[in-house]
Design a protein around this motif. Structure first.
Motif, PDB file in Angstrom:
ATOM      1  N   GLU A   1       0.517 -46.988  -3.179  1.00 48.44           N
ATOM      2  CA  GLU A   1       0.913 -48.369  -2.941  1.00 48.44           C
ATOM      3  C   GLU A   1       2.425 -48.484  -2.962  1.00 48.44           C
ATOM      4  O   GLU A   1       3.101 -47.819  -3.726  1.00 48.44           O
ATOM      5  N   GLY A   2       2.929 -49.320  -2.090  1.00 47.89           N
ATOM      6  CA  GLY A   2       4.361 -49.554  -1.991  1.00 47.89           C
ATOM      7  C   GLY A   2       4.972 -48.702  -0.899  1.00 47.89           C
ATOM      8  O   GLY A   2       4.408 -47.694  -0.483  1.00 47.89           O
ATOM      9  N   GLY A   3       6.105 -49.135  -0.417  1.00 43.99           N
ATOM     10  CA  GLY A   3       6.820 -48.369   0.598  1.00 43.99           C
ATOM     11  C   GLY A   3       7.764 -47.388  -0.064  1.00 43.99           C
ATOM     12  O   GLY A   3       7.600 -47.035  -1.240  1.00 43.99           O
ATOM     13  N   TYR A   4       8.746 -46.935   0.705  1.00 47.83           N
ATOM     14  CA  TYR A   4       9.753 -46.049   0.127  1.00 47.83           C
ATOM     15  C   TYR A   4      10.458 -46.787  -1.000  1.00 47.83           C
ATOM     16  O   TYR A   4      10.983 -47.882  -0.792  1.00 47.83           O
ATOM     17  N   PRO A   5      10.513 -46.210  -2.193  1.00 52.81           N
ATOM     18  CA  PRO A   5      11.123 -46.918  -3.316  1.00 52.81           C
ATOM     19  C   PRO A   5      12.628 -47.145  -3.152  1.00 52.81           C
ATOM     20  O   PRO A   5      13.182 -48.074  -3.726  1.00 52.81           O
ATOM     21  N   TRP A   6      13.280 -46.337  -2.348  1.00 53.12           N
ATOM     22  CA  TRP A   6      14.728 -46.444  -2.188  1.00 53.12           C
ATOM     23  C   TRP A   6      15.129 -47.350  -1.015  1.00 53.12           C
ATOM     24  O   TRP A   6      16.301 -47.662  -0.836  1.00 53.12           O
ATOM     25  N   ALA A   7      14.159 -47.782  -0.226  1.00 54.05           N
ATOM     26  CA  ALA A   7      14.474 -48.568   0.969  1.00 54.05           C
ATOM     27  C   ALA A   7      14.370 -50.067   0.677  1.00 54.05           C
ATOM     28  O   ALA A   7      13.563 -50.487  -0.157  1.00 54.05           O
ATOM     29  N   PRO A   8      15.176 -50.867   1.369  1.00 55.20           N
ATOM     30  CA  PRO A   8      15.036 -52.316   1.202  1.00 55.20           C
ATOM     31  C   PRO A   8      13.671 -52.766   1.727  1.00 55.20           C
ATOM     32  O   PRO A   8      13.059 -52.097   2.560  1.00 55.20           O
ATOM     33  N   ALA A   9      13.214 -53.891   1.236  1.00 55.10           N
ATOM     34  CA  ALA A   9      11.920 -54.422   1.668  1.00 55.10           C
ATOM     35  C   ALA A   9      11.947 -54.707   3.172  1.00 55.10           C
ATOM     36  O   ALA A   9      12.953 -55.167   3.712  1.00 55.10           O
ATOM     37  N   LEU A  10      10.851 -54.397   3.818  1.00 54.80           N
ATOM     38  CA  LEU A  10      10.701 -54.697   5.237  1.00 54.80           C
ATOM     39  C   LEU A  10       9.840 -55.950   5.327  1.00 54.80           C
ATOM     40  O   LEU A  10       8.650 -55.926   5.005  1.00 54.80           O
ATOM     41  N   ASN A  11      10.454 -57.053   5.691  1.00 52.16           N
ATOM     42  CA  ASN A  11       9.732 -58.315   5.808  1.00 52.16           C
ATOM     43  C   ASN A  11      10.402 -59.174   6.869  1.00 52.16           C
ATOM     44  O   ASN A  11      11.374 -58.764   7.486  1.00 52.16           O
ATOM     45  N   GLY A  12       9.877 -60.324   7.107  1.00 53.27           N
ATOM     46  CA  GLY A  12      10.475 -61.241   8.056  1.00 53.27           C
ATOM     47  C   GLY A  12       9.794 -61.232   9.401  1.00 53.27           C
ATOM     48  O   GLY A  12       8.634 -60.850   9.530  1.00 53.27           O
TER      49      GLY A  12
END
Length: 113
Positions: free
Chosen positions: A63-74
């Motif tokens: 679960e979750g994306g790359y922990p070091w990357a900013p959230a991908l949303n919008g």
């Protein structure tokens, strides 16, 4: 012709509650114009109620994306356009109706896609 990604993160939409109806109406009108012009490829927004999954090459899932990357949303719109100038013009139109700045990126050409 190149494909262009026009996007914004959720936090960029600091819209007063009284304007949401107009934002929806105006943004849908611009998308209809893009469709009528034959430049619309795809659009939509990330469903932020569904968390991302990180799927590894071995098929394991976390679960979750790359922990070091900013959230991908919008929101995201992909248009196929003949020039960067036209892409900037469409991005400006979308920025106006969404009431927030838009990021503009070009997809690299892949003859298999």
């Amino acid at each position: 012709m190149a494909k262009y990604l026009i996007s914004f993160p959720s936090a960029a939409m600091a819209v007063p509650d009284s304007e949401w109806e107009a934002v929806g109406r105006d943004s849908h009108a611009v998308i209809r114009e893009a469709k009528d012009a034959g430049v619309y490829v795809f659009g939509g927004g990330i469903d932020e109620a569904v968390p991302p999954l990180l799927v590894s090459a071995d098929g394991s899932v976390a679960e979750g994306g790359y922990p070091w990357a900013p959230a991908l949303n919008g929101g995201f719109t992909v248009l196929e356009l003949p020039s960067n100038k036209e892409a900037i013009e469409w991005a400006a139109r979308i920025a106006k109706v969404c009431r927030c700045d838009q990021e503009l990126r070009v997809f690299g050409f892949d003859p298999e896609s």
